[in-house]
Design a protein around this motif. Structure first.
Motif, mmCIF file in Angstrom:
data_model
loop_
_atom_site.group_PDB
_atom_site.id
_atom_site.type_symbol
_atom_site.label_atom_id
_atom_site.label_comp_id
_atom_site.label_asym_id
_atom_site.label_seq_id
_atom_site.Cartn_x
_atom_site.Cartn_y
_atom_site.Cartn_z
ATOM 1 N N ILE A 73 7.479 59.823 103.255
ATOM 2 C CA ILE A 73 6.093 60.011 103.706
ATOM 3 C C ILE A 73 5.126 59.451 102.667
ATOM 4 C CG2 ILE A 73 4.320 61.730 104.249
ATOM 5 C CD1 ILE A 73 6.359 61.408 106.452
ATOM 6 N N ASP A 74 5.431 59.690 101.403
ATOM 7 C CA ASP A 74 4.580 59.179 100.326
ATOM 8 C C ASP A 74 4.517 57.651 100.362
ATOM 9 O OD1 ASP A 74 3.059 59.719 97.744
ATOM 10 O OD2 ASP A 74 4.638 58.367 97.031
ATOM 11 N N GLY A 85 -5.431 57.110 97.409
ATOM 12 C CA GLY A 85 -5.264 57.010 95.962
ATOM 13 C C GLY A 85 -4.104 57.821 95.421
ATOM 14 N N ARG A 86 -3.020 57.890 96.170
ATOM 15 C CA ARG A 86 -1.889 58.695 95.704
ATOM 16 C C ARG A 86 -1.193 58.018 94.516
ATOM 17 N NH1 ARG A 86 -0.053 62.845 97.959
ATOM 18 N NH2 ARG A 86 2.108 62.432 97.360
ATOM 19 N N PRO A 87 -0.814 58.800 93.505
ATOM 20 C CA PRO A 87 -0.166 58.214 92.324
ATOM 21 C C PRO A 87 1.258 57.762 92.640
ATOM 22 C CG PRO A 87 -0.160 60.597 92.160
ATOM 23 C CD PRO A 87 -1.002 60.258 93.375
ATOM 24 N N ILE A 88 1.714 56.746 91.910
ATOM 25 C CA ILE A 88 3.088 56.281 92.042
ATOM 26 C C ILE A 88 4.028 57.394 91.584
ATOM 27 C CG2 ILE A 88 4.771 54.546 91.323
ATOM 28 C CD1 ILE A 88 2.542 53.429 93.052
ATOM 29 N N PRO A 89 5.082 57.719 92.354
ATOM 30 C CA PRO A 89 6.001 58.797 91.952
ATOM 31 C C PRO A 89 6.577 58.564 90.558
ATOM 32 C CG PRO A 89 6.419 58.151 94.219
ATOM 33 C CD PRO A 89 5.447 57.138 93.664
ATOM 34 N N GLU A 90 6.633 59.624 89.770
ATOM 35 C CA GLU A 90 7.212 59.552 88.430
ATOM 36 C C GLU A 90 8.729 59.704 88.507
ATOM 37 O OE1 GLU A 90 5.445 62.620 86.165
ATOM 38 O OE2 GLU A 90 3.394 61.836 86.323
ATOM 39 N N GLN A 105 -3.494 64.541 103.923
ATOM 40 C CA GLN A 105 -2.519 63.507 103.594
ATOM 41 C C GLN A 105 -1.191 63.731 104.315
ATOM 42 O OE1 GLN A 105 -2.353 63.741 99.326
ATOM 43 N NE2 GLN A 105 -4.214 62.521 99.012
ATOM 44 N N TRP A 106 -0.722 64.971 104.305
ATOM 45 C CA TRP A 106 0.555 65.251 104.978
ATOM 46 C C TRP A 106 0.442 65.013 106.486
ATOM 47 C CZ3 TRP A 106 5.328 65.328 103.560
ATOM 48 C CH2 TRP A 106 6.312 65.901 104.382
#
Length: 277
Positions: A73-74, A85-90, A105-106
């Motif tokens: 989903i991300d 503006g979601r951050p890149i997964p760490e 968002q969800w």
């Protein structure tokens, strides 16, 4: 790219031989005749489904979704809604660590996943429809099938209609268009001893004519060439070619070759002998 996806994407299919056509080509021809421009030739490898698995009560909240489901989903939001503006997964010790989602968002991610999955399911349904059409013809004997060793040569066997009389082990034959001549219902797409599947051109063209009666006067050009020769045995190739003014030289040659495979008498239709009227 996995073997099945590469097989259909590259489309490097064996040439027609002895009145038979490779099953992969037949699938695409039936697909085009049935679905027109919607058919891409890549239907055997549709995009994976992205919707999270339902939990009790329906679609899960992001807290109840599996880590890989949250990641999918991300990625959809990263691609289609950069405005969030979601951050890149760490990177984490157990895989990518996805940031929490807001309710908006969800919800948007679920909408995108549903839209994606609807297209994927439509692709799967198109491929299933083509398989059902071909299997029905083969099982009823309206189309013949044969096996040929992968390395080449003549056909090793002509399959009886009963070889297509099964429910759960036939679909895998359309993954790589191969089957085992002895273990015909193994349910595996390929392996040692597997051979290429071909179907007879005459039966295929009759099927295509029924699927697309509005195209090309309903009768395949190769069949029309044969009928012209049968109605007037004195016709030579050049005279028959004049009956198809819309075809280029190479295109007519392709249909001529197919017609000769179906009706070998055409091979004698060369130049008119001297003195013939």
């Amino acid at each position: 790219m996995d073997a099945i996806k590469e097989f259909w994407a590259l489309g490097r299919f064996p040439a027609d031989f002895g009145g038979f056509r490779f099953l992969g080509k037949a699938v695409n021809e039936v697909g085009k005749a049935t679905f027109g421009s919607d058919w891409t030739g890549l239907e055997r490898s549709p995009p994976r489904l992205l919707m999270p698995d339902n939990v009790w009560g329906g679609i899960p909240s992001y807290e109840l979704a599996q880590p890989q489901e949250r990641l999918r989903i991300d990625l959809l939001l990263q691609q289609h809604r950069p405005d969030f503006g979601r951050p890149i997964p760490e990177r984490g010790p157990f895989g990518p660590k996805v940031a929490p989602f807001t309710v908006e968002q969800w919800g948007e991610g679920i909408r995108l996943a549903q839209e994606h999955d609807a297209k994927s399911l439509a692709i799967q349904q198109r491929f299933a429809a083509v398989i059902n059409t071909l299997v029905e013809c083969l099982r009823e004997g309206r189309m013949k099938s044969a096996l040929r060793p992968e390395k080449g040569g003549d056909y090793s066997m002509i399959l009886p209609p009963s070889s297509w009389n099964a429910e759960e082990t036939i679909d895998c034959r359309f993954s790589l268009c191969r089957m085992h001549p002895i273990r015909q219902f193994s349910g595996s797409p390929a392996g040692d001893g597997y051979q290429l599947i071909f179907v007879d051109i005459e039966g295929l063209e009759k099927l295509l004519a029924n699927l697309s009666p509005s195209k090309g006067a309903a009768i395949p050009i190769s069949r029309r060439i044969i009928e012209l020769k049968k109605s007037n045995p004195n016709l030579v190739r050049s005279e028959i070619a004049k009956q198809f003014p819309g075809l280029g030289v190479n295109e007519f040659a392709m249909h001529w070759k197919r017609a000769v495979e179906l009706y070998p008498e055409l091979a004698k239709a060369g130049r008119r002998s001297k003195g013939a009227k």
